[in-house]
Enzyme design. Structure first.
Site, short mmCIF file in Angstrom:
data_model
loop_
_atom_site.label_atom_id
_atom_site.label_comp_id
_atom_site.label_asym_id
_atom_site.label_seq_id
_atom_site.Cartn_x
_atom_site.Cartn_y
_atom_site.Cartn_z
CG ASN A 114 -2.51 -6.48 2.49
OD1 ASN A 114 -3.63 -6.77 2.08
ND2 ASN A 114 -2.13 -5.21 2.65
CG HIS A 115 -3.76 -5.96 -1.51
ND1 HIS A 115 -4.99 -6.42 -1.08
CD2 HIS A 115 -3.56 -4.77 -0.88
CE1 HIS A 115 -5.52 -5.53 -0.24
NE2 HIS A 115 -4.67 -4.52 -0.10
CE1 TYR A 142 -0.34 -1.85 -5.04
CE2 TYR A 142 -1.78 -3.22 -3.71
CZ TYR A 142 -0.73 -2.34 -3.80
OH TYR A 142 -0.08 -1.94 -2.67
NE ARG A 180 -7.99 -6.40 4.85
CZ ARG A 180 -7.00 -5.69 4.32
NH1 ARG A 180 -7.02 -4.35 4.35
NH2 ARG A 180 -5.96 -6.29 3.77
N1 LIG Z 1 -0.27 2.69 2.44
C1 LIG Z 1 -0.36 1.40 2.72
O1 LIG Z 1 -0.95 1.03 3.72
C2 LIG Z 1 0.29 0.36 1.84
C3 LIG Z 1 -0.03 -0.98 2.03
C4 LIG Z 1 0.61 -1.94 1.24
C5 LIG Z 1 1.56 -1.55 0.31
N2 LIG Z 1 1.82 -0.22 0.13
C6 LIG Z 1 2.79 0.15 -0.90
O2 LIG Z 1 3.64 1.17 -0.39
C7 LIG Z 1 3.99 2.08 -1.41
C8 LIG Z 1 3.60 3.49 -1.01
O3 LIG Z 1 2.21 3.53 -0.78
P1 LIG Z 1 1.47 4.90 -0.41
O4 LIG Z 1 0.25 4.52 0.32
O5 LIG Z 1 2.44 5.83 0.20
O6 LIG Z 1 1.02 5.38 -1.85
P2 LIG Z 1 0.97 6.89 -2.39
O7 LIG Z 1 0.13 6.84 -3.63
O8 LIG Z 1 0.57 7.81 -1.31
O9 LIG Z 1 2.49 7.19 -2.78
C9 LIG Z 1 3.07 6.65 -3.95
C10 LIG Z 1 4.03 7.71 -4.47
O10 LIG Z 1 4.67 7.17 -5.63
C11 LIG Z 1 4.78 8.21 -6.58
N3 LIG Z 1 4.85 7.60 -7.91
C12 LIG Z 1 3.88 6.92 -8.55
N4 LIG Z 1 4.32 6.53 -9.77
C13 LIG Z 1 5.59 6.98 -9.88
C14 LIG Z 1 6.58 6.89 -10.90
N5 LIG Z 1 6.31 6.27 -12.05
N6 LIG Z 1 7.77 7.45 -10.67
C15 LIG Z 1 8.05 8.08 -9.50
N7 LIG Z 1 7.16 8.20 -8.49
C16 LIG Z 1 5.94 7.66 -8.68
C17 LIG Z 1 3.52 9.04 -6.40
O11 LIG Z 1 3.70 10.35 -6.92
C18 LIG Z 1 3.35 9.00 -4.89
O12 LIG Z 1 3.97 10.11 -4.26
C19 LIG Z 1 3.28 1.60 -2.67
O13 LIG Z 1 4.18 0.81 -3.43
C20 LIG Z 1 2.15 0.74 -2.14
O14 LIG Z 1 1.76 -0.25 -3.07
C21 LIG Z 1 1.20 0.74 0.86
#
Ligand SMILES: NC(=O)c1ccc[n+]([C@@H]2O[C@H](COP(=O)([O-])OP(=O)(O)OC[C@H]3O[C@@H](n4cnc5c(N)ncnc54)[C@H](O)[C@@H]3O)[C@@H](O)[C@H]2O)c1
Length: 273
Positions: A114-115, A142, A180
């Site tokens: 959403n960002h 981001y 939110r």
């Molecule tokens: N959680 C949410 O509500 C939400 C909302 C919008 C978007 N997202 C997107 O979903 C994805 C997952 O989010 P999340 O909340 O599970 O985040 P998280 O930080 O819990 O998980 C991200 C994972 O990516 C791994 N990672 C980071 N850099 C890496 C690299 N260079 N190589 C390999 N692995 C790597 C980390 O070790 C981690 O396990 C992200 O791309 C985030 O931007 C999440």
């Protein structure tokens, strides 16, 4: 194609919050899941596991073998300094798309956010939900990286014929944690339903969808996801009383948390270190 019911998914960032929900949910539905992450989780479960960095093309090439669908989640999920976002989220996403092309993987489902459109204002969408076709209005570096993700997805779909779905995830947690999030919540079970639908949808070119549950208060258009077969079953409304009591009052419409689609990310500044 693997010998499981649906085939093999390579899931980057599989050790994270969303990955932990998805790899269990998708494996249960009959997918063979290969996790790829900087770390190994305490309980990989039945998942095959590769420890690697999405910046490492050779590691990705090896991990892409016999893969039917890539789910790309890896990266920094919050605001950070541009140099770190550039490495993990922008270069990392480029590397994942490029490795998928080299390996001939036909479909990528990728975690946008959403960002990418966080500066759009709720007040402009009182009469109709916000569509997926609004102009990018990232609220952070981001968010900029997610706009890049959507752009490279479009480019690779057109240039290489890849099937690409960019999922603008709302807030994927066990429960909504704020008022939110009553709008933006994506339940873990609906996250599994959504990614399963997107992985199995017959007709996919290039698509952007919002990834939320069927929340009563949602103002984001779920039709693009529904058209690809997503049938959300959950509604944040069951948590509304609890969340509102904890918040201690009605939201102030001028507060960025409620004014903007991206909420408080519109005020986030990168850390100093
Ligand atoms: N959680 C949410 O509500 C939400 C909302 C919008 C978007 N997202 C997107 O979903 C994805 C997952 O989010 P999340 O909340 O599970 O985040 P998280 O930080 O819990 O998980 C991200 C994972 O990516 C791994 N990672 C980071 N850099 C890496 C690299 N260079 N190589 C390999 N692995 C790597 C980390 O070790 C981690 O396990 C992200 O791309 C985030 O931007 C999440």
């Amino acid at each position: 194609m693997s010998d499981t019911e649906f085939g093999r998914i390579l899931m980057t960032g599989a050790a994270g919050g969303v990955g932990t929900f998805l790899r269990a949910g998708l494996a249960e539905l009959g997918w063979q899941v290969r996790g790829f992450d900087l770390v190994t989780p305490d309980e990989p479960g039945t998942t095959e596991w590769v420890v690697g960095d999405v910046g490492d093309a050779a590691a990705l090439d090896a991990a892409m073998r016999d893969v039917d669908v890539v789910i790309h989640l890896a990266g920094i999920p919050v605001e950070d300094r541009f140099e770190r976002i550039l490495k993990s989220n922008i270069d990392g996403t480029y590397q994942v798309f490029d490795a998928a092309v080299r390996a001939g993987v036909p479909r990528i489902l990728t975690a946008s956010s959403n960002h990418a459109v966080g500066y759009h204002e709720r007040a402009d969408y009182r009469d109709a939900p916000i569509g997926v076709d609004v102009r990018p209005r990232p609220d952070t570096y981001y968010g900029v990286s997610k706009v890049f993700m959507e752009a490279i997805g479009s480019f690779y779909a057109d240039r290489h014929g890849m099937q690409v779905v960019c999922v603008r995830i709302g807030s994927c947690f066990e429960e909504p944690k704020s008022i939110r999030m009553l709008d933006t919540w994506l339940s873990p079970a609906d996250a599994t339903r959504l990614f399963h639908a997107l992985a199995t949808a017959p007709e996919v070119g290039y698509e952007i969808v919002y990834g939320i549950s069927a929340n009563k208060t949602a103002w984001w258009d779920l039709e693009p996801a529904r058209r690809l077969g997503y049938e959300p079953q959950d509604d944040s409304d069951v948590f509304a009383e609890k969340v509102e009591a904890a918040a201690g009052g009605a939201p102030d419409p001028a507060d960025p948390e409620f004014r903007y689609l991206g909420g408080r990310f519109t005020m986030a500044v990168p850390p100093e270190d």
